[in-house]
Design a protein around this motif. Structure first.
Motif, short mmCIF file in Angstrom:
data_model
loop_
_atom_site.label_atom_id
_atom_site.label_comp_id
_atom_site.label_asym_id
_atom_site.label_seq_id
_atom_site.Cartn_x
_atom_site.Cartn_y
_atom_site.Cartn_z
N ILE A 116 2.61 -24.41 -18.87
CA ILE A 116 2.87 -25.62 -18.09
C ILE A 116 2.79 -25.38 -16.59
N LEU A 117 2.44 -24.15 -16.19
CA LEU A 117 2.16 -23.91 -14.78
C LEU A 117 0.78 -24.45 -14.41
N GLY A 118 -0.15 -24.40 -15.35
CA GLY A 118 -1.52 -24.84 -15.09
C GLY A 118 -1.65 -26.22 -14.48
N PRO A 119 -0.92 -27.23 -15.00
CA PRO A 119 -1.03 -28.57 -14.42
C PRO A 119 -0.62 -28.67 -12.96
N GLU A 120 0.21 -27.73 -12.45
CA GLU A 120 0.61 -27.76 -11.04
C GLU A 120 -0.58 -27.55 -10.12
N GLU A 169 0.86 -1.18 0.00
CA GLU A 169 0.00 0.00 0.00
C GLU A 169 0.90 1.23 0.00
N GLY A 170 0.80 2.02 -1.08
CA GLY A 170 1.64 3.20 -1.17
C GLY A 170 3.12 2.87 -1.18
N GLY A 171 3.45 1.71 -1.72
CA GLY A 171 4.84 1.28 -1.78
C GLY A 171 5.34 0.64 -0.50
N VAL A 172 4.47 0.56 0.51
CA VAL A 172 4.86 -0.03 1.80
C VAL A 172 4.37 -1.47 1.88
N MET A 173 5.23 -2.38 2.30
CA MET A 173 4.89 -3.79 2.43
C MET A 173 3.95 -3.99 3.60
N THR A 174 2.82 -4.66 3.36
CA THR A 174 1.88 -4.97 4.44
C THR A 174 2.13 -6.38 4.96
N SER A 175 1.34 -6.80 5.92
CA SER A 175 1.47 -8.14 6.50
C SER A 175 0.57 -9.14 5.78
N GLU A 176 -0.03 -8.74 4.66
CA GLU A 176 -0.95 -9.61 3.93
C GLU A 176 -0.27 -10.24 2.72
N LEU A 177 -0.51 -11.51 2.52
CA LEU A 177 0.00 -12.23 1.36
C LEU A 177 -1.17 -12.76 0.55
N TRP A 178 -1.15 -12.46 -0.74
CA TRP A 178 -2.20 -12.87 -1.67
C TRP A 178 -1.72 -14.12 -2.41
N LEU A 179 -2.44 -15.23 -2.24
CA LEU A 179 -2.10 -16.46 -2.94
C LEU A 179 -2.96 -16.58 -4.19
N VAL A 180 -2.30 -16.58 -5.35
CA VAL A 180 -3.01 -16.65 -6.63
C VAL A 180 -3.51 -18.08 -6.86
N TYR A 181 -2.67 -19.06 -6.57
CA TYR A 181 -3.05 -20.47 -6.74
C TYR A 181 -2.34 -21.30 -5.69
N ARG A 182 -2.79 -22.54 -5.53
CA ARG A 182 -2.13 -23.52 -4.67
C ARG A 182 -1.82 -24.75 -5.51
N ALA A 183 -0.60 -25.24 -5.44
CA ALA A 183 -0.21 -26.44 -6.18
C ALA A 183 -0.91 -27.66 -5.60
N ILE A 184 -1.29 -28.59 -6.47
CA ILE A 184 -1.84 -29.87 -6.03
C ILE A 184 -0.83 -30.99 -6.22
N THR A 185 0.29 -30.66 -6.86
CA THR A 185 1.39 -31.61 -7.01
C THR A 185 2.68 -30.83 -7.24
N LEU A 186 3.79 -31.34 -6.73
CA LEU A 186 5.11 -30.77 -6.99
C LEU A 186 6.09 -31.92 -7.15
N ARG A 187 7.16 -31.66 -7.86
CA ARG A 187 8.19 -32.66 -8.11
C ARG A 187 9.38 -32.39 -7.19
N GLY A 188 9.81 -33.41 -6.46
CA GLY A 188 10.90 -33.23 -5.52
C GLY A 188 11.92 -34.34 -5.62
N ALA A 189 13.13 -34.07 -5.14
CA ALA A 189 14.19 -35.10 -5.12
C ALA A 189 15.22 -34.75 -4.06
N ALA A 190 15.83 -35.80 -3.51
CA ALA A 190 16.89 -35.64 -2.52
C ALA A 190 18.25 -35.79 -3.18
N LEU A 191 19.25 -35.21 -2.53
CA LEU A 191 20.64 -35.41 -2.93
C LEU A 191 21.40 -35.98 -1.75
#
Length: 407
Positions: A302-306, A161-183
């Motif tokens: 290809i973001l849509g399938p996430e 707001e007016g260039g100042v960061m607020t404490s609110e976060l707007w989530l546009v979407y939530r993933a229903i799947t993600l790809r992960g791997a360990a090293l």
């Protein structure tokens, strides 16, 4: 096998105070975790300002196939600028910072790692390789599990707001799947299982679940950001820079590459970029998340399938108001200044090493450099930075899969 019986009782440490860091931290709290959050100076002066009082409020449309939505205000057990203080007493560590900040955070994290810790890097962006390299250089032999994810669990934007960061976060979407791997990949089962103890993965755990990548290089190739962001921003720069002047009324900040730049011609470039990624993965001997061309020929690409599944396609003839205001708003955005020197340049380096031509990817490096007045070929992340420059194919695969490293 890791003993998960008491994992839930330990706090979760989140390193990073940007949009992703705050989102995962708040979502973990709302999902039942006790959370410590940390950012380092000079960033913390802005990112953590007032956080101990206000907490973080999650809101937004949170679009996803299964309608998973969780909003509310999350307060943290600890807010600190000291990484050692943040991770003390924690078993699950989330690193949620831009790749350009990995080295700085890892240098402070390595000395305070303890046996039994599990580190999730969101998104990985080759951070797993960097962290293991830092551990070797520091002589750290702690028994920890390290892995990363192809993307973040959401599209998150900090409300200002007016260039100042607020404490609110707007989530546009939530993933229903993600790809992960360990090293190394030998830790994979425990790494993926540990994600189910993190509240920020609930939309995935309760959705289609995590997908197992074939090594952390697979996760690097499966990161959708370079193939989406670089052609969309660079080839759509005329629309972006004229938005709020010639196009889009007077609101510069209503622009979105998804809504206003993506078109069939840019999709063809993205698909050609992706074909070069597939060729690289095949030459090395690892897998990569596969998408049919129909997903590229869509405003969600290809973001849509996430978040909406494999059948998600928004025709270019349709409006896509969901993404309005998601940017980027300048060619100096991380969509270019991070995704070109990190994602694109690693592909370029791998192409040279394994004899795979990458002309489309290289064009993004060239054009992004010119538009920013920088030389991303010189600045870009290298295989040596990841500790794999000297490894031949057999040695690389042994390291990625079993953790056997030859200096």
């Amino acid at each position: 096998m890791y003993d998960f019986s008491e994992l839930k009782k330990y706090p979760v440490a989140v390193l990073g105070g940007g949009a992703v860091g705050k989102a995962v931290a708040a979502d973990c709290v709302l999902g039942g975790n006790k959370v410590h959050i940390c950012d380092i100076e000079p960033f913390a002066k802005t990112t953590l300002a007032g956080l101990h009082k206000t907490g973080i409020t999650l809101t937004g449309i949170q679009k996803n196939k299964y309608g998973f939505k969780r909003s509310g205000t999350a307060h943290f057990h600890k807010v600190t600028t000291d990484i050692a203080e943040c991770v003390k007493g924690c078993k699950l560590i989330i690193v949620a910072v831009p790749s350009v900040a990995h080295d700085t955070f890892f240098e402070q994290l390595v000395p305070v790692l303890e046996d039994g810790m599990i580190v999730h890097i969101i998104p990985d962006n080759y951070g797993s390789l960097k962290l293991r390299k830092k551990m070797r250089e520091a002589g750290c032999t702690k028994k920890v599990i390290i892995g990363g994810w192809s993307s973040a669990p959401y599209g998150a934007r900090v409300t200002k707001e007016g260039g100042v960061m607020t404490s609110e976060l707007w989530l546009v979407y939530r993933a229903i799947t993600l790809r992960g791997a360990a090293l190394p990949l030998s830790d994979q089962e425990d790494f993926l299982e540990s994600s189910t103890f993190l509240g920020c993965f609930d939309s995935i755990t309760e959705g289609d679940g995590a997908t197992s990548g074939n090594t952390v290089l697979d996760i690097g190739f499966s990161n959708v950001n370079p193939v989406l962001h670089c052609p969309g921003t660079i080839l759509g720069v005329g629309v972006m820079e004229n938005w709020g002047r010639i196009f889009g009324g007077n609101d510069k900040y209503s622009y979105s590459i998804y809504s206003h730049a993506y078109c069939k011609s840019i999709a063809e470039v993205q698909y050609a970029f992706y074909q070069e990624e597939l060729a690289l993965a095949k030459a090395i001997g690892v897998s990569v998340q596969e998408f049919p061309k129909k997903n590229f020929l869509s405003r969600t690409s290809i973001l849509g399938p996430e978040y909406m599944g494999d059948d998600c396609v928004v025709p270019f003839e349709d409006q896509y108001e969901t993404a309005y205001g998601t940017g980027p708003f300048t060619i100096k955005d991380r969509y270019v200044t991070e995704d070109v020197p990190v994602g694109c340049h690693i592909y370029h380096e791998l192409g040279k090493k394994y004899g795979v031509a990458t002309p489309v990817i290289d064009s993004m490096i060239t054009l992004g450099s010119v538009m920013n007045g920088r030389d991303f070929y010189k600045e870009g992340l290298t295989l040596d930075d990841l500790g794999i420059g000297q490894l031949d194919k057999e040695q690389l695969l042994a390291y990625l899969n079993e953790g056997t490293y030859e200096a």
